[in-house]
Write a protein that holds these residues in place. Sequence first.
Motif, PDB file in Angstrom:
ATOM      1  N   ASP A  46      -5.236   4.814  -1.198  1.00 44.87           N
ATOM      2  CA  ASP A  46      -4.213   3.774  -1.164  1.00 44.87           C
ATOM      3  C   ASP A  46      -2.827   4.385  -1.364  1.00 44.87           C
ATOM      4  O   ASP A  46      -1.885   4.097  -0.626  1.00 44.87           O
ATOM      5  N   LYS A  51      -4.942   4.028   5.883  1.00 41.24           N
ATOM      6  CA  LYS A  51      -4.894   2.617   6.257  1.00 41.24           C
ATOM      7  C   LYS A  51      -5.991   1.809   5.569  1.00 41.24           C
ATOM      8  O   LYS A  51      -5.805   0.636   5.247  1.00 41.24           O
ATOM      9  N   THR A  75      -6.316  -1.962  -5.903  1.00 44.34           N
ATOM     10  CA  THR A  75      -5.558  -1.317  -4.832  1.00 44.34           C
ATOM     11  C   THR A  75      -4.517  -2.303  -4.318  1.00 44.34           C
ATOM     12  O   THR A  75      -4.579  -3.503  -4.594  1.00 44.34           O
ATOM     13  N   GLU A  76      -3.568  -1.778  -3.536  1.00 50.14           N
ATOM     14  CA  GLU A  76      -2.462  -2.624  -3.085  1.00 50.14           C
ATOM     15  C   GLU A  76      -2.451  -2.868  -1.583  1.00 50.14           C
ATOM     16  O   GLU A  76      -2.288  -3.993  -1.143  1.00 50.14           O
ATOM     17  N   ARG A  77      -2.597  -1.801  -0.801  1.00 50.59           N
ATOM     18  CA  ARG A  77      -2.472  -1.928   0.655  1.00 50.59           C
ATOM     19  C   ARG A  77      -3.775  -1.663   1.384  1.00 50.59           C
ATOM     20  O   ARG A  77      -3.928  -2.032   2.537  1.00 50.59           O
ATOM     21  N   LYS A  79      -7.193  -1.353   3.220  1.00 52.11           N
ATOM     22  CA  LYS A  79      -8.146  -2.267   3.838  1.00 52.11           C
ATOM     23  C   LYS A  79      -9.569  -1.775   3.566  1.00 52.11           C
ATOM     24  O   LYS A  79      -9.792  -0.568   3.410  1.00 52.11           O
ATOM     25  N   ARG A 108      -7.294  -8.215   3.582  1.00 52.28           N
ATOM     26  CA  ARG A 108      -7.520  -6.770   3.703  1.00 52.28           C
ATOM     27  C   ARG A 108      -8.978  -6.436   4.008  1.00 52.28           C
ATOM     28  O   ARG A 108      -9.435  -5.327   3.732  1.00 52.28           O
ATOM     29  N   ALA A 363       3.295   3.247   3.164  1.00 52.20           N
ATOM     30  CA  ALA A 363       2.267   2.490   3.875  1.00 52.20           C
ATOM     31  C   ALA A 363       2.488   2.574   5.372  1.00 52.20           C
ATOM     32  O   ALA A 363       3.610   2.409   5.843  1.00 52.20           O
ATOM     33  N   GLU A 366       2.131  -2.006   9.727  1.00 56.57           N
ATOM     34  CA  GLU A 366       1.040  -2.923  10.030  1.00 56.57           C
ATOM     35  C   GLU A 366       0.934  -3.117  11.531  1.00 56.57           C
ATOM     36  O   GLU A 366       1.930  -3.199  12.243  1.00 56.57           O
TER      37      GLU A 366
END
Length: 386
Positions: A46, A51, A75-77, A79, A108, A363, A366
């Motif tokens: 992360d 990703k 976790t934050e971002r 997937k 996510r 990050a 997207e």
Amino acid sequence: MSGNNARPLDLYWYLPTHGDGPYLGTDERHRPATFGYLKEIAQAADRLGFKGVLLPTGTRCEDAWIVAAGLIPLTERLKFLVALRPGSGTPALFARHAATLDRISGGRVLLNVVTGADPADLAGDGNKLAHDERYAQTDEFLTIWRRILSGEPADFEGKYLSAHGTDISFPPIQQPHPPLWFGGSSDAGIAIAAKHVDAYLSWGEPVDQLAEKIGRVKKAAAAQGRTIRFGLRIHLIVRETEDEAWAAADRLISHVTDELIAEAQNGFVNISESVGQKRMSALHQGRRDRLVIGPNLWAGPGLVRGGAGTALVGNPDNVAARIREYQEIGIETIIASAYPHLEEAFNVAELLFPKLGLSGEAAPAERSWDVEFGRGTRPKVAASAS
């Protein structure tokens, strides 16, 4: 650069829910799949800017859904590509699972459809169907599952499954449903991909061989009026120099014995019903002198590991060049792994990300889709597809 190479790939990592370690073929320095260790890997991935992560499935793995639910708040971002096994539950039950996990994760969640290839694994889940019948069941399952999550009437009466009057009170964030990823090299598997999934995954075959398979999948999808994205599941052994990378590859299988190779290959060739697994084994035929199967492409893991059996090995420039060649034939996502997964996440991020235009700890931008696979085992043997 032009075409597919005009933008960087999405690069995913792997959670070894079957255990980890620096060697294949031995328990020496084996790391159990404790939740604390899996948390370290997920948080590193992360933070480093991967990703997402793939969670394998199988009798030797911790449950993918429960592990994902535990790690999502930490976790934050990142997937989470979670295995969806059509033969182990009803479409309505898995629709509720998917919607809930998608909602609590903030969108996510990705689903990796795993029809299954190991007869012993399948029998443990009570699934006695033959290969093509399992894919027919998967077709019915995904038809119902997609209808439920899309808010359509789910009324369906099939040979294997049925659903009537089913709806869902809490829809997923991702509409019409969390993206479906899938890998299957048989004709039956390709038909499923063409009809239902968002992204098709393949293990790391030589570029020309994979291009032919991608062409068949594209043609089948076009016949259904659909387009599909493509991803590659492969190991990465990246070091500052070629010599260091190949030395690391040799160390990975330094404990693998001829007896273990024979046992594993018998399972892959004679017991597994996976066409993709047989394609992996055919690349090297269990022979140590046939492991280099293309530029920087090495089949060492496949001597004893089921599923993803190849690795890109080399310095950052050469590994990046090989990845760009896969990108030229349509690959947009790499799902990578390396042993041990915690330290190697840093190696890949620090050495390879800059060569691929990835932004390290920032990050990745997207994008509109996401897809992947799985079944895994501890490093000693590999009896699954991951």
